[in-house]
Design a protein around this motif. Structure first.
Motif, PDB file in Angstrom:
ATOM      1  N   ASP A 285       0.856  -1.193   0.000  1.00  0.00           N
ATOM      2  CA  ASP A 285       0.000   0.000   0.000  1.00  0.00           C
ATOM      3  C   ASP A 285       0.892   1.242   0.000  1.00  0.00           C
ATOM      4  OD1 ASP A 285      -2.340   1.469   2.382  1.00  0.00           O
ATOM      5  OD2 ASP A 285      -2.005   1.810   0.250  1.00  0.00           O
ATOM      6  N   ALA A 286       0.915   1.951  -1.146  1.00  0.00           N
ATOM      7  CA  ALA A 286       1.792   3.106  -1.266  1.00  0.00           C
ATOM      8  C   ALA A 286       1.296   4.216  -0.355  1.00  0.00           C
ATOM      9  CB  ALA A 286       1.829   3.587  -2.713  1.00  0.00           C
ATOM     10  N   GLY A 287       2.252   4.840   0.327  1.00  0.00           N
ATOM     11  CA  GLY A 287       1.928   5.986   1.152  1.00  0.00           C
ATOM     12  C   GLY A 287       1.913   7.240   0.308  1.00  0.00           C
ATOM     13  N   VAL A 288       2.001   8.379   0.969  1.00  0.00           N
ATOM     14  CA  VAL A 288       2.029   9.656   0.273  1.00  0.00           C
ATOM     15  C   VAL A 288       3.421   9.843  -0.347  1.00  0.00           C
ATOM     16  CG1 VAL A 288       1.760  12.146   0.526  1.00  0.00           C
ATOM     17  CG2 VAL A 288       0.401  10.594   1.959  1.00  0.00           C
ATOM     18  N   THR A 289       3.459  10.154  -1.625  1.00  0.00           N
ATOM     19  CA  THR A 289       4.743  10.354  -2.281  1.00  0.00           C
ATOM     20  C   THR A 289       4.848  11.788  -2.787  1.00  0.00           C
ATOM     21  OG1 THR A 289       3.878   9.548  -4.395  1.00  0.00           O
ATOM     22  CG2 THR A 289       4.935   7.947  -2.962  1.00  0.00           C
ATOM     23  N   GLN A 290       6.026  12.367  -2.606  1.00  0.00           N
ATOM     24  CA  GLN A 290       6.272  13.731  -3.034  1.00  0.00           C
ATOM     25  C   GLN A 290       7.517  13.785  -3.909  1.00  0.00           C
ATOM     26  OE1 GLN A 290       5.387  15.615   1.275  1.00  0.00           O
ATOM     27  NE2 GLN A 290       5.738  17.152  -0.329  1.00  0.00           N
ATOM     28  N   SER A 291       7.498  14.730  -4.846  1.00  0.00           N
ATOM     29  CA  SER A 291       8.680  14.946  -5.678  1.00  0.00           C
ATOM     30  C   SER A 291       8.798  16.415  -6.035  1.00  0.00           C
ATOM     31  CB  SER A 291       8.585  14.092  -6.957  1.00  0.00           C
ATOM     32  OG  SER A 291       7.480  14.502  -7.747  1.00  0.00           O
ATOM     33  N   PRO A 292      10.025  16.907  -6.216  1.00  0.00           N
ATOM     34  CA  PRO A 292      11.284  16.217  -5.918  1.00  0.00           C
ATOM     35  C   PRO A 292      11.549  16.212  -4.409  1.00  0.00           C
ATOM     36  CG  PRO A 292      11.731  18.458  -6.589  1.00  0.00           C
ATOM     37  CD  PRO A 292      10.242  18.291  -6.701  1.00  0.00           C
ATOM     38  N   THR A 293      12.619  15.572  -3.987  1.00  0.00           N
ATOM     39  CA  THR A 293      12.958  15.549  -2.561  1.00  0.00           C
ATOM     40  C   THR A 293      13.698  16.824  -2.158  1.00  0.00           C
ATOM     41  OG1 THR A 293      14.956  14.316  -3.069  1.00  0.00           O
ATOM     42  CG2 THR A 293      13.044  13.054  -2.394  1.00  0.00           C
ATOM     43  N   HIS A 294      14.518  17.319  -3.049  1.00  0.00           N
ATOM     44  CA  HIS A 294      15.254  18.557  -2.798  1.00  0.00           C
ATOM     45  C   HIS A 294      15.193  19.428  -4.041  1.00  0.00           C
ATOM     46  CE1 HIS A 294      17.118  15.822   0.162  1.00  0.00           C
ATOM     47  NE2 HIS A 294      17.278  16.908   0.880  1.00  0.00           N
ATOM     48  N   LEU A 295      15.234  20.739  -3.801  1.00  0.00           N
ATOM     49  CA  LEU A 295      15.175  21.674  -4.915  1.00  0.00           C
ATOM     50  C   LEU A 295      15.891  22.950  -4.506  1.00  0.00           C
ATOM     51  CD1 LEU A 295      13.858  21.502  -7.693  1.00  0.00           C
ATOM     52  CD2 LEU A 295      11.773  22.454  -6.707  1.00  0.00           C
ATOM     53  N   ILE A 296      16.712  23.463  -5.398  1.00  0.00           N
ATOM     54  CA  ILE A 296      17.390  24.732  -5.147  1.00  0.00           C
ATOM     55  C   ILE A 296      16.972  25.708  -6.234  1.00  0.00           C
ATOM     56  CG2 ILE A 296      19.601  25.927  -4.938  1.00  0.00           C
ATOM     57  CD1 ILE A 296      20.819  23.279  -4.013  1.00  0.00           C
ATOM     58  N   LYS A 297      16.492  26.866  -5.824  1.00  0.00           N
ATOM     59  CA  LYS A 297      16.046  27.900  -6.751  1.00  0.00           C
ATOM     60  C   LYS A 297      16.656  29.231  -6.331  1.00  0.00           C
ATOM     61  CE  LYS A 297      13.048  25.686  -9.440  1.00  0.00           C
ATOM     62  NZ  LYS A 297      13.138  25.701 -10.930  1.00  0.00           N
ATOM     63  N   THR A 298      16.537  30.215  -7.210  1.00  0.00           N
ATOM     64  CA  THR A 298      16.975  31.562  -6.874  1.00  0.00           C
ATOM     65  C   THR A 298      15.760  32.480  -6.754  1.00  0.00           C
ATOM     66  OG1 THR A 298      17.275  32.089  -9.198  1.00  0.00           O
ATOM     67  CG2 THR A 298      19.201  31.287  -8.001  1.00  0.00           C
ATOM     68  N   ARG A 299      15.972  33.589  -6.085  1.00  0.00           N
ATOM     69  CA  ARG A 299      14.884  34.543  -5.879  1.00  0.00           C
ATOM     70  C   ARG A 299      14.244  34.947  -7.195  1.00  0.00           C
ATOM     71  NH1 ARG A 299      17.635  39.234  -2.587  1.00  0.00           N
ATOM     72  NH2 ARG A 299      19.365  38.546  -3.885  1.00  0.00           N
ATOM     73  N   GLY A 300      12.918  35.047  -7.181  1.00  0.00           N
ATOM     74  CA  GLY A 300      12.183  35.449  -8.362  1.00  0.00           C
ATOM     75  C   GLY A 300      11.739  34.316  -9.259  1.00  0.00           C
ATOM     76  N   GLN A 301      12.341  33.146  -9.086  1.00  0.00           N
ATOM     77  CA  GLN A 301      11.943  32.003  -9.912  1.00  0.00           C
ATOM     78  C   GLN A 301      10.619  31.424  -9.452  1.00  0.00           C
ATOM     79  OE1 GLN A 301      15.531  29.418  -9.789  1.00  0.00           O
ATOM     80  NE2 GLN A 301      15.642  29.784 -12.002  1.00  0.00           N
ATOM     81  N   GLN A 302      10.141  30.457 -10.210  1.00  0.00           N
ATOM     82  CA  GLN A 302       8.899  29.777  -9.904  1.00  0.00           C
ATOM     83  C   GLN A 302       9.203  28.291  -9.690  1.00  0.00           C
ATOM     84  OE1 GLN A 302       7.422  27.563 -12.454  1.00  0.00           O
ATOM     85  NE2 GLN A 302       5.645  27.017 -11.227  1.00  0.00           N
ATOM     86  N   VAL A 303       8.382  27.627  -8.849  1.00  0.00           N
ATOM     87  CA  VAL A 303       8.630  26.219  -8.565  1.00  0.00           C
ATOM     88  C   VAL A 303       7.301  25.459  -8.525  1.00  0.00           C
ATOM     89  CG1 VAL A 303       8.514  26.472  -6.040  1.00  0.00           C
ATOM     90  CG2 VAL A 303       9.909  24.656  -7.050  1.00  0.00           C
ATOM     91  N   THR A 304       7.357  24.203  -8.918  1.00  0.00           N
ATOM     92  CA  THR A 304       6.194  23.313  -8.831  1.00  0.00           C
ATOM     93  C   THR A 304       6.584  22.067  -8.068  1.00  0.00           C
ATOM     94  OG1 THR A 304       5.242  24.097 -10.911  1.00  0.00           O
ATOM     95  CG2 THR A 304       4.511  21.940 -10.110  1.00  0.00           C
ATOM     96  N   LEU A 305       5.828  21.770  -7.035  1.00  0.00           N
ATOM     97  CA  LEU A 305       6.030  20.566  -6.230  1.00  0.00           C
ATOM     98  C   LEU A 305       4.848  19.639  -6.452  1.00  0.00           C
ATOM     99  CD1 LEU A 305       7.119  22.287  -2.876  1.00  0.00           C
ATOM    100  CD2 LEU A 305       8.489  21.808  -4.919  1.00  0.00           C
ATOM    101  N   ARG A 306       5.123  18.331  -6.389  1.00  0.00           N
ATOM    102  CA  ARG A 306       4.094  17.359  -6.712  1.00  0.00           C
ATOM    103  C   ARG A 306       3.847  16.378  -5.574  1.00  0.00           C
ATOM    104  NH1 ARG A 306       6.893  18.755 -11.215  1.00  0.00           N
ATOM    105  NH2 ARG A 306       5.626  19.423 -12.984  1.00  0.00           N
ATOM    106  N   CYS A 307       2.614  15.874  -5.527  1.00  0.00           N
ATOM    107  CA  CYS A 307       2.207  14.983  -4.444  1.00  0.00           C
ATOM    108  C   CYS A 307       1.200  13.967  -4.961  1.00  0.00           C
ATOM    109  CB  CYS A 307       1.583  15.799  -3.319  1.00  0.00           C
ATOM    110  SG  CYS A 307       0.826  14.812  -2.000  1.00  0.00           S
ATOM    111  N   SER A 308       1.422  12.707  -4.615  1.00  0.00           N
ATOM    112  CA  SER A 308       0.431  11.658  -4.867  1.00  0.00           C
ATOM    113  C   SER A 308      -0.070  11.156  -3.529  1.00  0.00           C
ATOM    114  CB  SER A 308       1.042  10.506  -5.656  1.00  0.00           C
ATOM    115  OG  SER A 308       1.361  10.920  -6.962  1.00  0.00           O
TER     116      SER A 308
END
Lengths: 112, 115
Positions: free
Chosen positions: B1-24
């Motif tokens: 039984d799969a638990g909650v999965t998230q991706s990515p595990t780590h992310l490095i961005k700079t100020r002003g950028q945009q990011v998308t995080l995912r979850c199942s």
């Protein structure tokens, strides 16, 4: 007043002792209460849930709820070094659906 | 039984950028909540999705937005990143949205660092 308050600790107990962690909350209409354990660098892990006044036991863990006094506590019997972690108290407040409001957590250290 | 999965595990961005995080979500769950956890703090509620709609929102600016897909998975988007957005982003799933539903279970989180 914070909505959910916990003593940040650290709380140090010797191995084999009982650790007692406390939490108070501001909304008298809160309905559900949870304890999560969080190891450093990891995500919270649910260890106990309690919905009605009184005690609920699960293995070495006992959750206690007193809605009149607006506090919830967690007792850990026979504490082990592996219990060393931050314990987060979380509450579903009135009107909040199942949104969780967390305290800042209590750091527990179990010493050999 | 799969638990909650998230991706990515780590992310490095700079100020002003945009990011998308995912979850199942965990199998059988239909509700996804997102939380932000700054260092030394408890998780703070961002918003919750149920039936592909945002049902509740915490005290976060409009730079934080989300989406839920028909398969119950979810995305968290953050625009115009600020240094203060550096945190652990947690996804939690549950069944239903009522206060007495099953407890929420968390994924491993995405550690976002803003330079």
């Amino acid at each position: 007043q914070k909505e959910v308050e916990q003593n940040s600790g650290p709380l140090s107990v010797p191995e084999g002792a009982i650790a007692s962690l406390n939490c108070t909350y501001s909304d008298r209409g809160s309905q559900s209460f949870f304890w999560y354990r969080q190891y450093s660098g990891k995500s919270p892990e649910l260890i106990m849930s309690i919905y009605s006044n009184g005690d609920k036991e699960d293995g070495r863990f006992t959750a206690q709820l007193n809605k009149a006094s607006q506090y919830v506590s967690l007792l850990i019997r026979d504490s082990q070094p592996s219990d060393s972690a931050t314990y987060l108290c979380a509450v579903n407040m009135r009107g909040g659906g199942n949104k969780l409001t967390f305290g800042t957590g209590t750091q527990l250290k179990v010493e050999l | 039984d799969a638990g909650v999965t998230q991706s990515p595990t780590h992310l490095i961005k700079t100020r002003g950028q945009q990011v998308t995080l995912r979850c199942s979500p965990k199998s059988g769950h239909d509700t996804v909540s997102w939380y932000q956890q700054a260092l030394g703090q408890g998780p703070q509620f961002i918003f919750q999705y149920y039936e592909e709609e945002e049902r509740q929102r915490g005290n976060f600016p409009d730079r934080f937005s989300g989406h839920q897909f028909p398969n119950y998975s979810s995305e968290l988007n953050v625009n115009a990143l600020l240094l203060g957005d550096s945190a652990l982003y947690l996804c939690a799933s549950s069944l239903g949205t009522g206060p007495l539903t099953w407890p929420q279970h968390f994924g491993d989180g995405t550690r976002l660092s803003i330079l």
